[in-house]
Write an enzyme that holds these catalytic residues in place. Structure first.
Site, mmCIF file in Angstrom:
data_model
loop_
_atom_site.group_PDB
_atom_site.id
_atom_site.type_symbol
_atom_site.label_atom_id
_atom_site.label_comp_id
_atom_site.label_asym_id
_atom_site.label_seq_id
_atom_site.Cartn_x
_atom_site.Cartn_y
_atom_site.Cartn_z
ATOM 1 N N ASP A 26 0.838 -1.201 0.000
ATOM 2 C CA ASP A 26 0.000 0.000 0.000
ATOM 3 C C ASP A 26 0.875 1.254 0.000
ATOM 4 O OD1 ASP A 26 -2.529 -1.272 0.034
ATOM 5 O OD2 ASP A 26 -2.275 -1.724 2.162
ATOM 6 N N TYR A 142 -7.384 10.631 30.564
ATOM 7 C CA TYR A 142 -7.228 9.737 29.413
ATOM 8 C C TYR A 142 -8.536 8.998 29.123
ATOM 9 C CZ TYR A 142 -5.105 6.116 26.419
ATOM 10 O OH TYR A 142 -4.785 5.274 25.374
ATOM 11 N N VAL A 175 -0.427 -2.648 24.755
ATOM 12 C CA VAL A 175 0.674 -2.791 23.803
ATOM 13 C C VAL A 175 1.962 -2.207 24.382
ATOM 14 C CG1 VAL A 175 1.358 -2.409 21.410
ATOM 15 C CG2 VAL A 175 -1.074 -2.452 22.006
ATOM 16 N N ALA A 176 3.045 -2.918 24.172
ATOM 17 C CA ALA A 176 4.343 -2.504 24.719
ATOM 18 C C ALA A 176 4.932 -1.359 23.901
ATOM 19 C CB ALA A 176 5.291 -3.702 24.728
ATOM 20 N N THR A 177 4.580 -0.143 24.294
ATOM 21 C CA THR A 177 5.113 1.059 23.632
ATOM 22 C C THR A 177 5.604 2.016 24.716
ATOM 23 O OG1 THR A 177 2.986 2.198 23.712
ATOM 24 C CG2 THR A 177 3.402 0.830 21.765
#
Ligand code: NDP
Length: 219
Positions: A26, A142, A175-177
């Site tokens: 893409d 949040y 998620v591991a961020t």
């Protein structure tokens, strides 16, 4: 080959989304404030210096994309400013509202004319925006910003359905961020789920709130 526009691309889930869309062929426009070498290596077209919370940033985004058709507009940029009842910071709450809630709305409105029948809008929200699913409290700013963006997503579904544009509201998982301090699943796994959900999205399912794993989340 589709044209995918993604915000918040220089790291975390956004970077993985860029990698996966470019890997399958893409065309990706990667929108960010500051590009790093990892984003540069993806081969995406990079639009740098775009803050989704500012009029100036959004104006430059719209100008850069001009009348380029967009197949998927993926609103991913977001911030977390952790709080508790004791540590509430109202400025930080407003900051999160500006980025997490108004950001996707500003971006979508600015690029509205680039979308046409068959295009899709995705919002990376969070299950912590679910009122029904709130079993643990905290993170007032949040949570509220994500609850509000869910409402934005549902409104966009109504505004765009006559134009044949579908909307997905998505939770990527834990998620591991940088946002989670590295706790959670690999960003690549989360991004794969998000891409699958967007691929599956139709006008019939428009306005849903999904976990990246494929099941519906309660409002
Ligand atoms: P990261 O903190 O790793 O990345 C956030 C991205 O958003 C960065 O690219 C950052 O750019 C960008 N961003 C933040 N503020 C702005 C702004 N004002 N204008 C433009 N870009 C901005 O977070 P994640 O990758 O984990 O999060 C991506 C999305 O997923 C967010 O919307 C988040 O709320 C959501 N999410 C994440 C979860 C998780 O477990 N990680 C769980 C549920 C939802 P910069 O480097 O310039 O700051």
């Amino acid at each position: 080959m589709a044209h995918i526009v993604i915000t918040g691309c220089n790291r975390g889930i956004g970077l993985e989304l860029v990698r996966q869309y470019t890997a399958r062929g893409d065309t990706v426009t990667a929108v960010c404030r500051h590009a790093g070498p990892e984003l540069g290596a993806t081969g995406a077209t990079i639009l740098e210096g775009i803050d989704v919370a500012t009029d100036d940033g959004i104006a430059r985004l719209a100008e850069a994309l001009c009348d380029t058709p967009i197949d998927v507009l993926l609103n991913n940029a977001g911030i977390l400013r952790s709080d508790t009842f004791e540590t509430l910071d109202f400025d930080a709450m407003l900051e999160q509202y500006k980025v997490n809630t108004l950001g996707p709305l500003r971006v979508t409105r600015a690029l509205s004319d680039n979308l046409s029948a068959g295009s899709k809008i995705a919002i990376v929200s969070s299950r912590v925006g679910s009122i029904e699913d709130n079993g643990s409290g905290n993170n007032y700013g949040y949570r509220a910003s994500k609850t509000a963006v869910n409402q934005v997503g549902m409104n966009l579904k109504h505004d765009f359905e006559d134009r044949g544009v579908a909307v997905a509201i998505l939770h990527p998982g834990l998620v591991a961020t940088d946002m989670t301090g590295g706790t959670g699943i690999a960003p690549g796994d989360a991004a794969r789920g998000l891409v699958d959900r967007i691929d599956e999205l139709t006008l019939e399912t428009s306005g849903g709130f999904w976990h990246a794993e494929g099941y519906r989340l309660p409002w």
